[in-house]
Design an enzyme around this catalytic site. Structure first.
Site, short mmCIF file in Angstrom:
data_model
loop_
_atom_site.label_atom_id
_atom_site.label_comp_id
_atom_site.label_asym_id
_atom_site.label_seq_id
_atom_site.Cartn_x
_atom_site.Cartn_y
_atom_site.Cartn_z
N LYS A 282 1.78 1.83 26.86
CA LYS A 282 0.80 2.63 26.85
C LYS A 282 -0.12 2.30 25.62
O LYS A 282 -1.01 2.89 25.37
CB LYS A 282 1.42 4.27 26.58
CG LYS A 282 1.59 4.42 28.13
CD LYS A 282 0.61 5.03 29.06
CE LYS A 282 1.46 5.25 30.38
NZ LYS A 282 0.61 6.31 31.46
N SER B 232 12.58 3.87 32.79
CA SER B 232 11.76 3.30 33.73
C SER B 232 12.02 1.94 34.20
O SER B 232 11.68 1.57 35.04
CB SER B 232 10.47 3.96 33.51
OG SER B 232 10.19 3.26 32.01
C1 LIG Z 1 8.51 4.88 29.60
C2 LIG Z 1 7.53 4.98 30.72
N1 LIG Z 1 7.74 4.39 31.89
C3 LIG Z 1 6.67 4.75 32.72
C4 LIG Z 1 5.63 5.39 32.79
C5 LIG Z 1 4.86 5.50 34.15
O1 LIG Z 1 3.55 4.93 33.86
P1 LIG Z 1 2.09 5.31 34.46
O2 LIG Z 1 1.65 6.63 33.76
O3 LIG Z 1 1.17 4.30 34.06
O4 LIG Z 1 2.40 5.34 36.01
C6 LIG Z 1 5.38 6.22 31.48
C7 LIG Z 1 4.27 7.14 31.38
O5 LIG Z 1 3.97 7.40 30.61
C8 LIG Z 1 6.27 5.97 30.41
O6 LIG Z 1 6.27 6.50 29.41
#
Ligand SMILES: Cc1ncc(COP(=O)(O)O)c(C=O)c1O
Length: 324
Positions: free
Chosen positions: A45, A281
């Site tokens: 991010k 994630s």
């Molecule tokens: C650690 C992590 N993985 C995955 C995501 C998902 O990303 P996106 O919001 O682009 O779908 C986020 C979103 O904040 C995240 O913080």
């Protein structure tokens, strides 16, 4: 020739892309992983935060020294804390207490004001649900008015998608050289990365298949039995309709679900086999990619990204791996 960055913002982007040879040793096919945790805020991010703030500056939406505010699971908040600090905007991060404390500590360390919101009585620590998100949203709206702040709104801000489409996706395609990708899988929070990167990849690889990844306990877009929405994957799986997904359904070939156990196992395997110290994630993405290689996409090339660092999960059960 020497090159010295003027500040940490200049180091955002150009992350490594690697082939997960040891993680895939028992299957036919390849997984390529873009390591987005190689960023100053340890998550993907940072890229998005920079894009969102610079785009708001260019469009004249953000006034000099105006406070910036965002609802965050900690990743976008950390990126914004860095970008706002260096560009001179006060930043307020509003986060559920259900997210790991490391995220709040990092944001505070980077100079943000961190507002932690208690979880809904039905919720459990470490498992942030849509009920928790509603409470964070309510608080964010109140504070936005109070401070006359610029609200980022990552769930609807077009820059969430544009970062994937114009920056992350093209960077991956360039790094791949002659290698063709058959599938892209991505765990969805706002869905911004998934849709943005899919848009970019589909231009380069017209036959690519793009799959969203959801927790088996929060399968909003997957056609399986609905449950209580509780799962360990921070940053997404909120079990709610998402603007970016709704508006781009033609880009999506389907959804893959992963269980908490599969996620933990995959995240630990990434560390053990590849020395990639990542968060849940990332494990979700790796587990989903492996499912494809074990199924219909045997022998093919699958792309994932590693959204954040495992150091943001030291207080959770993820790294409960020492002998007792
Ligand atoms: C650690 C992590 N993985 C995955 C995501 C998902 O990303 P996106 O919001 O682009 O779908 C986020 C979103 O904040 C995240 O913080």
């Amino acid at each position: 020739m020497s090159y010295i960055a003027a500040n940490i913002l200049e180091t955002i982007g150009l992350t490594p892309l690697i082939k997960l040879s040891r993680y895939t040793e028992n299957v036919e096919g390849n997984i390529f992983a873009k390591l987005e945790y190689f960023a100053p805020g340890l998550s993907k991010k940072d890229r998005m935060a920079l894009e969102i703030i610079e785009s708001a500056e260019e469009k004249g939406l953000l006034k000099k020294k105006q406070p910036v505010i965002e609802l965050t699971s900690g990743s976008m908040g950390t990126g914004l804390a860095i970008v706002c600090n260096l560009k001179g905007y006060p930043f307020i991060a509003v986060m559920s207490r259900g997210n790991s404390i490391e995220r709040a500590q990092m944001m505070k360390a980077f100079g943000a004001e961190v507002v932690l919101v208690d979880q809904h009585p039905d919720s459990e620590p470490g498992k942030v649900t849509s009920k928790d998100l509603d409470l964070v949203e309510e608080k964010t709206q109140k504070l936005t008015k109070k401070y006359n702040a610029f609200r980022i709104d990552q769930f609807t801000n077009p820059s969430s998608v544009e970062t994937g489409e114009k920056r992350l996706g093209p960077e991956i395609i360039e790094q791949l050289g002659d290698i063709k990708i058959d599938a892209f899988v991505d765990f969805i929070g706002t869905g911004g990365t998934f849709i943005g990167v899919s848009k970019s990849l589909q231009k380069a690889f017209p036959h690519i298949k793009c799959y969203g990844v959801e927790p088996v306990n929060a399968p909003f877009y997957s056609s399986i039995q609905k449950t209580d929405g509780k799962h360990i994957i921070q940053g997404g799986g909120y079990n709610i309709p998402l603007k970016f997904i709704e508006e781009n359904k033609e880009l999506i070939n389907g959804f893959i679900t992963v269980s908490d156990c599969e996620v933990t196992e995959a995240t630990r395997l990434l560390a053990l086999k590849e020395c990639i110290f990542a968060g849940d994630s990332s494990g979700a993405n790796a587990a989903a990619a492996l499912k494809l290689l074990k199924g219909d996409l045997k022998g093919k090339n699958v792309l994932i990204h590693i959204p954040d660092s495992g150091t943001k999960y030291l207080s959770t059960n993820l790294w409960d791996i020492l002998d007792k």
